[in-house]
Design an enzyme around this catalytic site. Sequence first.
Site, PDB file in Angstrom:
ATOM      1  N   GLU A 101       0.839  -1.205   0.000  1.00  0.00           N
ATOM      2  CA  GLU A 101       0.000   0.000   0.000  1.00  0.00           C
ATOM      3  C   GLU A 101       0.871   1.252   0.000  1.00  0.00           C
ATOM      4  O   GLU A 101       1.888   1.298   0.691  1.00  0.00           O
ATOM      5  CB  GLU A 101      -0.885  -0.040   1.252  1.00  0.00           C
ATOM      6  CG  GLU A 101      -1.912   1.054   1.330  1.00  0.00           C
ATOM      7  CD  GLU A 101      -2.859   0.869   2.536  1.00  0.00           C
ATOM      8  OE1 GLU A 101      -3.288  -0.264   2.826  1.00  0.00           O
ATOM      9  OE2 GLU A 101      -3.144   1.891   3.181  1.00  0.00           O
ATOM     10  N   ASP A 103       0.273   5.202   0.626  1.00  0.00           N
ATOM     11  CA  ASP A 103      -0.782   5.977   1.276  1.00  0.00           C
ATOM     12  C   ASP A 103      -0.553   7.461   1.359  1.00  0.00           C
ATOM     13  O   ASP A 103       0.460   7.897   1.896  1.00  0.00           O
ATOM     14  CB  ASP A 103      -0.753   5.561   2.757  1.00  0.00           C
ATOM     15  CG  ASP A 103      -1.927   4.763   3.177  1.00  0.00           C
ATOM     16  OD1 ASP A 103      -2.930   4.779   2.489  1.00  0.00           O
ATOM     17  OD2 ASP A 103      -1.801   4.132   4.239  1.00  0.00           O
ATOM     18  N   GLU A 105      -2.821  10.465   3.218  1.00  0.00           N
ATOM     19  CA  GLU A 105      -4.037  10.791   3.971  1.00  0.00           C
ATOM     20  C   GLU A 105      -3.952  12.261   4.347  1.00  0.00           C
ATOM     21  O   GLU A 105      -2.895  12.737   4.751  1.00  0.00           O
ATOM     22  CB  GLU A 105      -4.156   9.939   5.240  1.00  0.00           C
ATOM     23  CG  GLU A 105      -4.618   8.528   4.948  1.00  0.00           C
ATOM     24  CD  GLU A 105      -4.894   7.730   6.220  1.00  0.00           C
ATOM     25  OE1 GLU A 105      -5.950   7.113   6.307  1.00  0.00           O
ATOM     26  OE2 GLU A 105      -4.046   7.747   7.118  1.00  0.00           O
TER      27      GLU A 105
END
Length: 292
Positions: A101, A103, A105
């Site tokens: 993953e 990421d 955010e």
Amino acid sequence: MTSSSSAMILLLILLASSHLAVYAANLNQDFDITWGDGRAKILNNGELLTLSLDRASGSGFQSTNEYLFGKIDMQLKFVPGNSAGTVTAYYLSSKGSIWDEIDFEFLGNLSGDPYIVHTNIYTHGKGNREQQFYLWFDPTSNFHTYSILWNPRSIIFSVDGTPIREFKNFESMGVPFPKTQPMRLYSSLWNADDWATRGGLVQTNWTQAPFTASYRGFKANACVLTSGKSSCTGKSPLSTSTNEAWLREELDTIEQERLKWVQSNYMIYNYCTDSKRFPQGMPPECGITRGS
Ligand SMILES: *[C@@H]1O[C@H](CO)[C@@H](O)[C@H](O)[C@H]1NC(C)=O
Ligand SMILES: *[C@@H]1O[C@H](CO)[C@@H](O)[C@H](O)[C@H]1NC(C)=O
């Protein structure tokens, strides 16, 4: 005007519009809305996507394609005003229990207080590689481009073309690197007021709902998996040669300087300097410095 110069102008217009066509990708074709019961919308003939969040639910979408390496750009504009407690997640992820993953955010805040850009990388199901940054602009007043470059050499997170984080392939030194599991692009807007803003101290103020984040300008130079086979794009619309330079791209000297500038002025958390968290010893990639 001579006919050759008007022909030239016509040619330029044609070239410019074919170039624009790449940017005006149809979000209806590139993405599926996956949840939110009508709170996620694709508007303006596929040019704009919005996610919204209210007390009952957030919303989200995912890419129709699976990628095995790619250079993926998207313009995002985050929840304006009081966005405390809200999180806009934007990430690539594979499936299964040993997933990979990459990421991004974006953690909201009270009006006028800074968003946090949170990044992480999971390899073979293991993350714990957080780095956090402030931005050098207000990400809620305009669209800005957030990019993930994922190729066999490195993973580079960029904002408006400025690299903010690089995770190099140090497999030769025993650090796993994502390179066999295809990933989809996902995004969601959700309530995370138990941790997001000042560690959960500031709650989501639902009188401000619905909260909305917007997306446009999706562009992917990527290797796309179609029924088990991968085919890579990157053909430049202005030339006839295939240009898969992104597959070998690394930071040049100027970009390395800009990365340092971001890291010394805007980085607010780096797992590699958090020795309390790793009493058994720092993760191996933290001890490896660039060969400069
Ligand atoms: C919100 O603003 C405060 C005060 O400036 C800051 O400490 C914090 O890092 C900001 N961001 C988040 C997501 O809490
Ligand atoms: C929520 O927002 C409303 C409207 O701006 C404001 O009157 C109220 O004080 C806010 N609530 C909290 C807990 O901050």
